[in-house]
Write an enzyme that holds these catalytic residues in place. Structure first.
Site, mmCIF file in Angstrom:
data_model
loop_
_atom_site.group_PDB
_atom_site.id
_atom_site.type_symbol
_atom_site.label_atom_id
_atom_site.label_comp_id
_atom_site.label_asym_id
_atom_site.label_seq_id
_atom_site.Cartn_x
_atom_site.Cartn_y
_atom_site.Cartn_z
ATOM 1 N N ARG A 17 77.641 -49.066 17.364
ATOM 2 C CA ARG A 17 77.359 -49.764 16.104
ATOM 3 C C ARG A 17 77.720 -48.892 14.902
ATOM 4 O O ARG A 17 78.040 -47.716 15.044
ATOM 5 C CB ARG A 17 75.886 -50.215 16.035
ATOM 6 C CG ARG A 17 74.885 -49.082 16.219
ATOM 7 C CD ARG A 17 73.656 -49.285 15.408
ATOM 8 N NE ARG A 17 73.950 -49.292 14.003
ATOM 9 C CZ ARG A 17 74.139 -48.195 13.262
ATOM 10 N NH1 ARG A 17 74.081 -47.003 13.803
ATOM 11 N NH2 ARG A 17 74.410 -48.286 11.974
ATOM 12 N N GLY A 18 77.639 -49.517 13.703
ATOM 13 C CA GLY A 18 78.099 -48.848 12.488
ATOM 14 C C GLY A 18 79.530 -49.331 12.281
ATOM 15 O O GLY A 18 80.365 -49.243 13.197
ATOM 16 N N ALA A 19 79.793 -49.846 11.077
ATOM 17 C CA ALA A 19 81.079 -50.511 10.832
ATOM 18 C C ALA A 19 82.288 -49.630 11.154
ATOM 19 O O ALA A 19 83.286 -50.097 11.724
ATOM 20 C CB ALA A 19 81.119 -50.971 9.378
ATOM 21 N N ARG A 60 81.387 -59.148 16.926
ATOM 22 C CA ARG A 60 80.495 -59.141 15.759
ATOM 23 C C ARG A 60 81.260 -59.732 14.574
ATOM 24 O O ARG A 60 82.350 -59.271 14.251
ATOM 25 C CB ARG A 60 80.004 -57.721 15.438
ATOM 26 C CG ARG A 60 79.098 -57.178 16.560
ATOM 27 C CD ARG A 60 78.301 -55.981 16.113
ATOM 28 N NE ARG A 60 77.266 -56.329 15.159
ATOM 29 C CZ ARG A 60 76.619 -55.412 14.436
ATOM 30 N NH1 ARG A 60 76.928 -54.133 14.524
ATOM 31 N NH2 ARG A 60 75.664 -55.789 13.612
ATOM 32 N N CYS A 124 69.367 -47.923 6.103
ATOM 33 C CA CYS A 124 70.051 -48.094 7.397
ATOM 34 C C CYS A 124 70.692 -46.786 7.860
ATOM 35 O O CYS A 124 70.200 -45.690 7.526
ATOM 36 C CB CYS A 124 71.048 -49.239 7.343
ATOM 37 S SG CYS A 124 71.564 -49.788 8.994
ATOM 38 N N ASP A 193 79.520 -52.764 5.162
ATOM 39 C CA ASP A 193 80.181 -53.499 6.251
ATOM 40 C C ASP A 193 81.383 -54.244 5.699
ATOM 41 O O ASP A 193 82.409 -54.342 6.364
ATOM 42 C CB ASP A 193 79.197 -54.446 6.931
ATOM 43 C CG ASP A 193 78.198 -53.665 7.767
ATOM 44 O OD1 ASP A 193 77.169 -53.235 7.217
ATOM 45 O OD2 ASP A 193 78.478 -53.437 8.961
ATOM 46 N N ASN A 203 76.150 -55.493 3.346
ATOM 47 C CA ASN A 203 75.634 -54.342 4.104
ATOM 48 C C ASN A 203 74.323 -54.757 4.767
ATOM 49 O O ASN A 203 73.852 -55.893 4.596
ATOM 50 C CB ASN A 203 75.451 -53.144 3.159
ATOM 51 C CG ASN A 203 75.243 -51.843 3.910
ATOM 52 O OD1 ASN A 203 75.992 -51.521 4.842
ATOM 53 N ND2 ASN A 203 74.230 -51.094 3.554
ATOM 54 N N LYS A 204 73.746 -53.832 5.507
ATOM 55 C CA LYS A 204 72.537 -54.115 6.299
ATOM 56 C C LYS A 204 71.491 -54.876 5.496
ATOM 57 O O LYS A 204 71.271 -54.587 4.308
ATOM 58 C CB LYS A 204 71.976 -52.785 6.808
ATOM 59 C CG LYS A 204 70.774 -52.885 7.711
ATOM 60 C CD LYS A 204 71.018 -53.742 8.940
ATOM 61 C CE LYS A 204 72.215 -53.305 9.749
ATOM 62 N NZ LYS A 204 72.650 -54.305 10.741
ATOM 63 N N LYS A 229 87.126 -51.141 4.819
ATOM 64 C CA LYS A 229 85.924 -51.995 4.750
ATOM 65 C C LYS A 229 86.126 -53.100 3.695
ATOM 66 O O LYS A 229 85.259 -53.934 3.489
ATOM 67 C CB LYS A 229 84.695 -51.170 4.368
ATOM 68 C CG LYS A 229 84.456 -49.917 5.214
ATOM 69 C CD LYS A 229 83.541 -50.186 6.344
ATOM 70 C CE LYS A 229 83.247 -48.983 7.197
ATOM 71 N NZ LYS A 229 82.285 -48.053 6.647
HETATM 72 P P1 RI2 Z 1 79.301 -46.696 8.595
HETATM 73 C C1 RI2 Z 1 76.034 -50.760 9.785
HETATM 74 O O1 RI2 Z 1 76.014 -51.980 10.433
HETATM 75 C C2 RI2 Z 1 75.119 -50.685 8.569
HETATM 76 O O2 RI2 Z 1 75.059 -51.890 7.844
HETATM 77 C C3 RI2 Z 1 75.805 -49.587 7.808
HETATM 78 O O3 RI2 Z 1 75.430 -49.528 6.451
HETATM 79 C C4 RI2 Z 1 77.267 -49.999 7.998
HETATM 80 O O4 RI2 Z 1 77.344 -50.417 9.337
HETATM 81 C C5 RI2 Z 1 78.293 -48.946 7.695
HETATM 82 O O5 RI2 Z 1 78.194 -47.863 8.578
HETATM 83 P P2 RI2 Z 1 75.407 -52.158 11.943
HETATM 84 O O6 RI2 Z 1 76.547 -51.939 12.913
HETATM 85 O O7 RI2 Z 1 80.618 -47.305 8.941
HETATM 86 O O8 RI2 Z 1 74.258 -51.196 12.161
HETATM 87 O O9 RI2 Z 1 79.295 -46.057 7.235
HETATM 88 O O10 RI2 Z 1 74.953 -53.589 11.970
HETATM 89 O O11 RI2 Z 1 78.793 -45.751 9.673
#
Ligand code: RI2
Length: 306
Positions: A17-19, A60, A124, A193, A203-204, A229
């Site tokens: 996870r994380g965009a 997703r 987040c 995101d 975003n979250k 992004k």
């Molecule tokens: P980075 C996450 O989404 C959060 O919303 C976070 O702020 C965003 O991705 C960006 O993360 P999720 O996958 O790419 O937890 O900066 O739903 O790491």
């Protein structure tokens, strides 16, 4: 196909996870897939790659980083299967490399906005946002962080573990305490995101409430976002789909409450007027310049899979 399906499943269940991370994982899965396709003709190869891309895209719906990564990897011109295979692998390597460098650069650029003595609030778990914070700490600035829990999946706990590892003085708060602490905060830094063509931020869930509190308290609000992004799809006014996640993520048994249902959106939209700057690898820009980033860095249109 098994490796790709495994990555798709991990993205879907948020084991990955994380965009930014899901974008890099998708690029790497496509590369692994392309290197192993047993196609006799280029047409067959192209069909297989497009199918694999679609499987990843279906995992997703919100983070456009996944879409942009997939499109960048499967965009190639080739005269043979071997050429196409090599092109997918090279595109994936380039995307992953650029993505890692972008996060580093964002840290460097974003940390210039942080002074010694500052308190930074984050929501987040964003690698881009954490890199802004960690770069300031590594530069010797004396900073303090306030991290939200980030219900319902509590990714804030990942953030505090990372900040703890770095030795950064951090306070964990519940999401509803944001307004109570905002007057002690010098800068809010969150990830992204999606950034839309008009500079709004997806975003979250909860980010827009954090932004509203920051706006009321006149606390600067920064989004840290790699240029992939930004969403070319929003140029023509396409809406960003907001992922609705399972009610099971909200740890409450409502099975005996027959009039009650649960709504669990994963993300929300922060209007651009609440955002002071978006820190990208090409510079810290006002949200109004998002259109330029899409035009210069991503092109007017991204091909879609037919
Ligand atoms: P980075 C996450 O989404 C959060 O919303 C976070 O702020 C965003 O991705 C960006 O993360 P999720 O996958 O790419 O937890 O900066 O739903 O790491």
């Amino acid at each position: 196909m098994n490796g790709l399906l495994d990555t798709a499943q991990k993205i879907k269940t948020m084991e990955i996870r994380g965009a930014g991370r899901i974008a890099r994982a998708a690029a790497s899965a496509l590369k692994g897939f392309a290197l192993n396709i047993d196609s006799k003709t280029l047409e067959e190869f192209n069909v297989e790659v497009n199918k694999a891309a679609q499987i990843l895209l279906d995992t997703r719906p919100t983070a456009v980083s996944l879409y942009n990564a997939v499109m960048m990897v499967i965009r190639y011109k080739a005269g043979s299967v071997e050429e196409a295979r090599a092109a997918v692998a090279a595109n994936a390597n380039q995307f992953i490399d650029n993505s890692n460098k972008a996060v580093e650069k964002i840290g460097e650029i974003g940390s210039r906005r942080i002074r010694s003595g500052d308190t930074i609030l984050t929501h987040c778990n964003s690698m881009a946002a954490i890199t802004v914070i960690s770069s300031s700490h590594k530069a010797g600035k004396d900073i303090r962080v306030i991290a939200t829990e980030s219900r319902p999946r509590c990714q804030g706990l990942l953030t505090i573990a990372m900040l703890n590892e770095l030795g950064i003085d951090t306070t964990l708060i519940v999401d509803s305490a944001v307004r109570s602490v905002m007057n002690t905060v010098d800068l809010v830094v969150v990830g992204a995101d999606v950034v839309t063509a008009n500079g709004s931020l997806v975003n979250k869930i909860g980010t827009s409430q954090v932004a509203l509190c920051a706006y009321e308290a006149r606390t600067p609000f920064m989004a840290a976002a790699e240029t992939y992004k930004f969403s070319p799809k929003t140029l023509m006014g396409e809406m960003v789909p907001i992922e609705e996640r399972s009610p099971d993520e909200i740890a409450t048994d409502i099975s005996n409450l027959k009039h009650i249902k649960i709504f669990n959106p994963g993300f929300d939209v922060t209007p651009h007027r609440y955002i002071d700057m978006i820190c990208t690898e090409v510079g810290a820009i006002p949200p109004e310049m998002s259109y330029m980033i899409i035009k210069e860095k991503l092109g007017w249109e991204m091909d879609s899979i037919s």
